[in-house]
Enzyme design. Sequence first.
Site, mmCIF file in Angstrom:
data_model
loop_
_atom_site.group_PDB
_atom_site.id
_atom_site.type_symbol
_atom_site.label_atom_id
_atom_site.label_comp_id
_atom_site.label_asym_id
_atom_site.label_seq_id
_atom_site.Cartn_x
_atom_site.Cartn_y
_atom_site.Cartn_z
ATOM 1 N N GLU A 123 39.456 50.019 47.968
ATOM 2 C CA GLU A 123 39.510 49.322 49.256
ATOM 3 C C GLU A 123 38.135 49.261 49.914
ATOM 4 O OE1 GLU A 123 42.094 47.786 49.700
ATOM 5 O OE2 GLU A 123 43.850 48.933 49.089
ATOM 6 N N HIS B 65 42.368 54.758 55.931
ATOM 7 C CA HIS B 65 43.606 54.131 55.459
ATOM 8 C C HIS B 65 44.535 55.220 54.944
ATOM 9 C CE1 HIS B 65 46.453 51.820 53.169
ATOM 10 N NE2 HIS B 65 45.945 52.172 52.004
ATOM 11 N N HIS C 120 48.899 56.187 53.808
ATOM 12 C CA HIS C 120 50.248 55.709 53.491
ATOM 13 C C HIS C 120 51.225 56.466 54.389
ATOM 14 C CE1 HIS C 120 48.967 54.250 49.202
ATOM 15 N NE2 HIS C 120 48.334 53.634 50.177
ATOM 16 N N GLU D 23 52.854 58.209 76.356
ATOM 17 C CA GLU D 23 51.392 58.123 76.355
ATOM 18 C C GLU D 23 50.797 57.277 75.238
ATOM 19 O OE1 GLU D 23 49.537 61.977 77.410
ATOM 20 O OE2 GLU D 23 51.428 62.362 78.415
ATOM 21 N N HIS E 85 52.958 48.953 52.986
ATOM 22 C CA HIS E 85 51.838 49.661 52.344
ATOM 23 C C HIS E 85 51.312 50.824 53.192
ATOM 24 C CE1 HIS E 85 47.859 49.261 49.887
ATOM 25 N NE2 HIS E 85 47.967 50.460 50.401
#
Length: 291
Positions: A118, A142, A144, A172, A213
């Site tokens: 990525e 990133h 999962h 909040e 994803h």
Amino acid sequence: MNNIFGVRIMDDYIRMCEDGVRQGWHERNGGNLTYRMRPEEVEECRPYFRKIPGEWVAMGVQADNLKGEYFISTGSGMFLANVSHEPQNSICIVEINEAGDSYRIVWGLENGGKPTSEFPTHFMNHSIRKEKTKGANRVIYHAHTPNVIALTFVLPLKAEVFTRMLWKSATECCVVFPGGVGVVPWMVPGGADIARATCKEMEKYDAAIWAFHGLFVSGPSFDIAFGLMHTIEKAAQITCIALSCTGGKPLRQTITDDNIRQIGKEFGVTLNEDVLNYGRDYIDEYADDFK
Ligand code: 13P
Ligand code: ZN
């Protein structure tokens, strides 16, 4: 200090990987983390760089404002659970060339490998967020996150609907992500196309959901980026629990738009007005679907 693991930034990076693993967000090689280094951090690490750096590798994307920058990155296919045990084989430092379109490895991945698949998405997101935050942004992360992923099977894939649901899941939340959360439809991971689609969202938001994803977040520090990931995932978890409790019936009560505006005012945060003005919650969207 006589090796790179005495350097504060490396230790902080490794700790963030461990924190994500502890949350259950990084099965196998799932997820990735990149950090844009400060010049003084590069100099602290330079004594441990390879004598001969790796070959330049074209990224398929380009950014003028990242020319000559250095990034710490997780390795593609590497397990985040192994980062703290074997950092030198799981992560790397890469240098960007003067054209801003290629990288080379200057430290780490001693048994071979390359930065996360990525990296094009991280790189382009760094470019956008660096510009939008006037240089303050340093982290792209990133993960999962299971509850965020689960919600992408249930809610309409619209940034406004997701943001409203997540803001209303706990009092909040709107203070932590007042700008809202973008949504990218399902796409093949790891290439220039998903990089471009994610960038479009990161122009407006500092976090973007990838349908089926996971989640991408940005931030000026490891704490702020991790906290954003954690808050959004927890909001999604509360939403999943509440929706499961009703057995498909509408929620009996929720935080209202006026409540959200009140919180924004009291906490002094600027809420994304487009999200509030959208005015439709998931249940209104469903009413249309089932007409
Ligand atoms: P990498 O192992 O290449 O980082 O890929 C993991 C991932 O989550 C892809 O989206
Ligand atoms: Zn992924």
